[in-house]
Write an enzyme that holds these catalytic residues in place. Structure first.
Site, PDB file in Angstrom:
ATOM      1  N   LYS A 274       0.853  -1.183   0.000  1.00 15.32           N
ATOM      2  CA  LYS A 274       0.000   0.000   0.000  1.00 15.32           C
ATOM      3  C   LYS A 274       0.893   1.239   0.000  1.00 15.32           C
ATOM      4  O   LYS A 274       1.858   1.299   0.759  1.00 15.32           O
ATOM      5  CB  LYS A 274      -0.894   0.005   1.242  1.00 15.32           C
ATOM      6  CG  LYS A 274      -1.991  -1.030   1.192  1.00 15.32           C
ATOM      7  CD  LYS A 274      -3.032  -0.798   2.263  1.00 15.32           C
ATOM      8  CE  LYS A 274      -4.044  -1.932   2.244  1.00 15.32           C
ATOM      9  NZ  LYS A 274      -4.887  -1.911   1.024  1.00 15.32           N
ATOM     10  N   ARG A 350      -9.635 -11.899   0.694  1.00 13.80           N
ATOM     11  CA  ARG A 350     -10.332 -13.004   0.043  1.00 13.80           C
ATOM     12  C   ARG A 350      -9.571 -14.312   0.192  1.00 13.80           C
ATOM     13  O   ARG A 350     -10.161 -15.390   0.173  1.00 13.80           O
ATOM     14  CB  ARG A 350     -10.607 -12.644  -1.419  1.00 13.80           C
ATOM     15  CG  ARG A 350      -9.372 -12.345  -2.200  1.00 13.80           C
ATOM     16  CD  ARG A 350      -9.667 -11.604  -3.509  1.00 13.80           C
ATOM     17  NE  ARG A 350     -10.024 -10.204  -3.297  1.00 13.80           N
ATOM     18  CZ  ARG A 350     -10.364  -9.357  -4.275  1.00 13.80           C
ATOM     19  NH1 ARG A 350     -10.426  -9.795  -5.527  1.00 13.80           N
ATOM     20  NH2 ARG A 350     -10.662  -8.113  -4.010  1.00 13.80           N
TER      21      ARG A 350
HETATM   22  N1  BES Z   1      -8.239  -4.083   3.309  1.00  9.78           N
HETATM   23  C1  BES Z   1      -8.243  -3.722   1.944  1.00  9.78           C
HETATM   24  C2  BES Z   1      -9.537  -3.036   1.509  1.00  9.78           C
HETATM   25  C3  BES Z   1      -9.763  -1.659   2.044  1.00  9.78           C
HETATM   26  C4  BES Z   1      -9.285  -0.568   1.354  1.00  9.78           C
HETATM   27  C5  BES Z   1     -10.516  -1.473   3.183  1.00  9.78           C
HETATM   28  C6  BES Z   1      -9.536   0.702   1.837  1.00  9.78           C
HETATM   29  C7  BES Z   1     -10.768  -0.209   3.640  1.00  9.78           C
HETATM   30  C8  BES Z   1     -10.285   0.884   2.957  1.00  9.78           C
HETATM   31  C9  BES Z   1      -8.075  -4.953   1.079  1.00  9.78           C
HETATM   32  O1  BES Z   1      -7.294  -5.953   1.605  1.00  9.78           O
HETATM   33  C10 BES Z   1      -7.425  -4.498  -0.177  1.00  9.78           C
HETATM   34  O2  BES Z   1      -6.306  -4.071  -0.103  1.00  9.78           O
HETATM   35  N2  BES Z   1      -8.119  -4.612  -1.289  1.00  9.78           N
HETATM   36  C11 BES Z   1      -7.601  -4.194  -2.538  1.00  9.78           C
HETATM   37  C12 BES Z   1      -7.994  -5.218  -3.560  1.00  9.78           C
HETATM   38  C13 BES Z   1      -7.376  -5.005  -4.895  1.00  9.78           C
HETATM   39  C14 BES Z   1      -5.891  -5.272  -4.819  1.00  9.78           C
HETATM   40  C15 BES Z   1      -8.034  -5.937  -5.864  1.00  9.78           C
HETATM   41  C16 BES Z   1      -8.196  -2.829  -2.876  1.00  9.78           C
HETATM   42  O3  BES Z   1      -9.360  -2.608  -2.583  1.00  9.78           O
HETATM   43  O4  BES Z   1      -7.458  -1.992  -3.388  1.00  9.78           O
HETATM   44 MN    MN Z   2      -5.224  -5.627   1.228  1.00  7.30          MN
END
Ligand code: BES
Ligand code: MN
Ligand code: ZN
Length: 498
Positions: A274, A350
């Site tokens: 991130k 997931r």
């Molecule tokens: N925990 C995050 C989702 C999230 C993002 C929750 C912002 C709350 C606020 C999840 O694990 C994630 O990183 N999802 C990715 C998926 C993508 C790589 C397909 C996302 O949403 O960017």
């Molecule tokens: Mn994530």
């Protein structure tokens, strides 16, 4: 805070602060009550201060030397649009205004005539309790104002006021304690709420309310073939903890349900790290799904509802980077034998849920519901007030929607668009964990569906947007909301229809 429901009308209640809701355009029946008690002076002041009774409006009037000494007026808007949700929002505004001024005993008069008394009383009490929750655990000097010692709900029909004794408010206490537990878990930092801390929390719920706890260590999970979950966990120095709590109801079991919550105590993104602006510093709340199911377990343990056996399942771990972490491109094998190409290590929720869903389905429940802060895409789609809901079952989707509304939470059903499954096709494995960006919350749900037994009633709630509220709103103070607890508990108490 001690709650009591009484038939005493606003006109004769004596206590410290009297709060009254007035409709726009005339004020409704409560205005007449106030006029009878306080006379022309009141009408003059309302006019002078231009109080119109619009939703969101409020006015505080002091009467020195009398009881009540403070009159709090809140606007309720158009009577034709007023219902349980209006009661909830008004009660929250009243509670906050009363606390600010250091009220010791609060009387609340809202026009509940057309509403079911039990639902109205529970809604008011919940709103007061939840909107006044104030978490100061991490401040060396707490900034807290005392709560009103007693809260009386005024003007209930005589028969109802007697019926709605302590039983109703102990139910409210159970539910609110569950929500508050979830808020505390979500708000606590990731150096405190670790996978072990979630396991300890589950153990405390088990021992306090007589639930069964099964805790699976890394080796137990490996023996079950949970390659997807353990793949995510392997980059962290902290060992994963797979939590399984069971509530067994008194008497006959009519339904068996599994509640599964994503328990990422921190999500760095792994090697698809991130970046700044992606909320990395907020990823302590990536265990919001687990907080919701543990909060629900606490509430259910205290409420002891009949007929429904509840399994609460939390795959807890961290998503970190290290020499041992998974690489983008790794192929993992989940416990149902499916192989997954990890094209993005940040789509880790997931992966952990895949094995947790297989485990949940292995318990042969009638229905499975999972909650997860799964996708940023869901936040983009529905914002911070509404969670995404996916389910192949119309009955389950409708029942969860009803349970959410009853508790003042909002969900919106989203499609399990079968053609989007294309986006998860992998050239080398059975599927990859990430599809295209458009419709990202839908492909997330479709990925999960691959790990649910075909034909089993299942719902997925994406709570990425609703788990946290920057400014606070309605019953939610700024910060962790405890989203999902009310929906789950109301649904289980209703017999878990699916
Ligand atoms: N925990 C995050 C989702 C999230 C993002 C929750 C912002 C709350 C606020 C999840 O694990 C994630 O990183 N999802 C990715 C998926 C993508 C790589 C397909 C996302 O949403 O960017
Ligand atoms: Mn994530
Ligand atoms: Zn995550």
């Amino acid at each position: 805070m001690e709650f009591r429901c009484t038939s005493t009308p606003a006109g004769s209640w004596s206590g410290d602060t009297l709060a009254v809701g007035l409709f726009s355009g005339g004020g409704g029946p409560l205005k007449a009550v106030l006029e009878a008690r306080l006379g022309a002076a009141l009408v003059e002041r309302l006019d002078h201060r231009q109080f119109k009774g619009k939703t969101g409006e409020s006015l505080r009037l002091e009467w020195l030397g009398t009881t009540p000494s403070v009159l709090l007026l809140v606007g309720l808007g158009d009577p034709a649009e007023f219902g349980l949700d209006g009661v909830r929002q008004a009660a929250a505004r009243i509670a906050k205004a009363a606390q600010v001024q250091g009220c010791t005993s609060l009387g609340i008069a809202l026009p509940v005539e057309g509403l079911e008394p039990q639902a109205a009383a529970a809604t008011i009490a919940q709103a007061v309790r939840l909107s006044l929750f104030n978490d100061q655990r991490f401040k060396s000097e707490a900034e807290t104002k005392p709560l009103p010692a007693s809260v009386e709900l005024l003007g209930f029909p005589e028969a109802a006021a007697e019926l709605l004794g302590s039983g109703l408010f102990s139910g409210v206490d159970a539910l609110c304690s569950g929500v508050e537990l979830a808020r505390q878990l979500v708000a606590a930092p990731p150096n405190q709420v670790t996978p072990q801390a979630l396991a300890d929390c589950a153990a405390a719920i088990a021992s306090e309310f007589g639930l069964e706890l099964k805790l699976l260590e890394r080796s137990d999970c490996a023996a079950l073939g949970m390659g997807a979950y353990l793949g995510v966990a392997q980059g962290s120095d902290l060992p994963p903890k797979f939590i399984h709590l069971t509530y067994r109801p008194p008497g006959e079991v009519r339904r068996r349900v599994a509640l599964v919550g994503k328990g990422l105590t921190f999500d760095s993104g792994g090697y698809n790290l991130k970046t700044a602006g992606s909320q990395i510093e907020m990823m302590k709340y990536d265990m919001g799904g687990s907080a919701a199911v543990l909060g629900a377990a606490r509430a259910i343990g205290q409420l002891q509802p009949e007929g429904v056996e509840v399994h609460v399942i939390v795959p807890a771990c961290e998503n970190m980077i290290s020499g041992g972490a998974i690489h983008p491109g790794d192929i993992l094998t989940a416990s149902n034998g499916k192989t997954i190409e990890v094209n993005n290590t940040d789509a880790e929720g997931r992966l952990v849920l895949a094995d947790a869903l297989v485990y949940a389905c292995g318990l042969e429940p009638d229905v499975v519901v999972d909650l997860a802060t799964l996708t940023g895409a869901c936040v983009i789609a529905l914002g911070h007030e509404i969670a995404g809901l996916w389910s192949p079952s119309d009955v389950l989707a409708g029942a969860l929607d009803a349970a959410a509304s009853l508790g003042g939470e909002q969900v919106w059903r989203m499609p399990l668009q079968a053609t989007y499954r294309e986006g998860l096709k992998s050239g080398v494995a059975d599927l990859k964990n990430t599809g295209p960006r458009p419709g990202g919350s839908i492909t997330g749900a479709l990925f999960l569906k691959e790990f649910v037994s075909p034909g089993l009633a299942w719902a997925h709630l994406d709570i990425a947007g609703t788990v946290w509220s920057d400014k606070g709103r309605g019953l939610d103070p700024a910060g962790a909301t405890g989203f999902g607890v009310r929906t789950l508990v109301n649904w289980v108490v209703a017999g878990a229809p699916a």
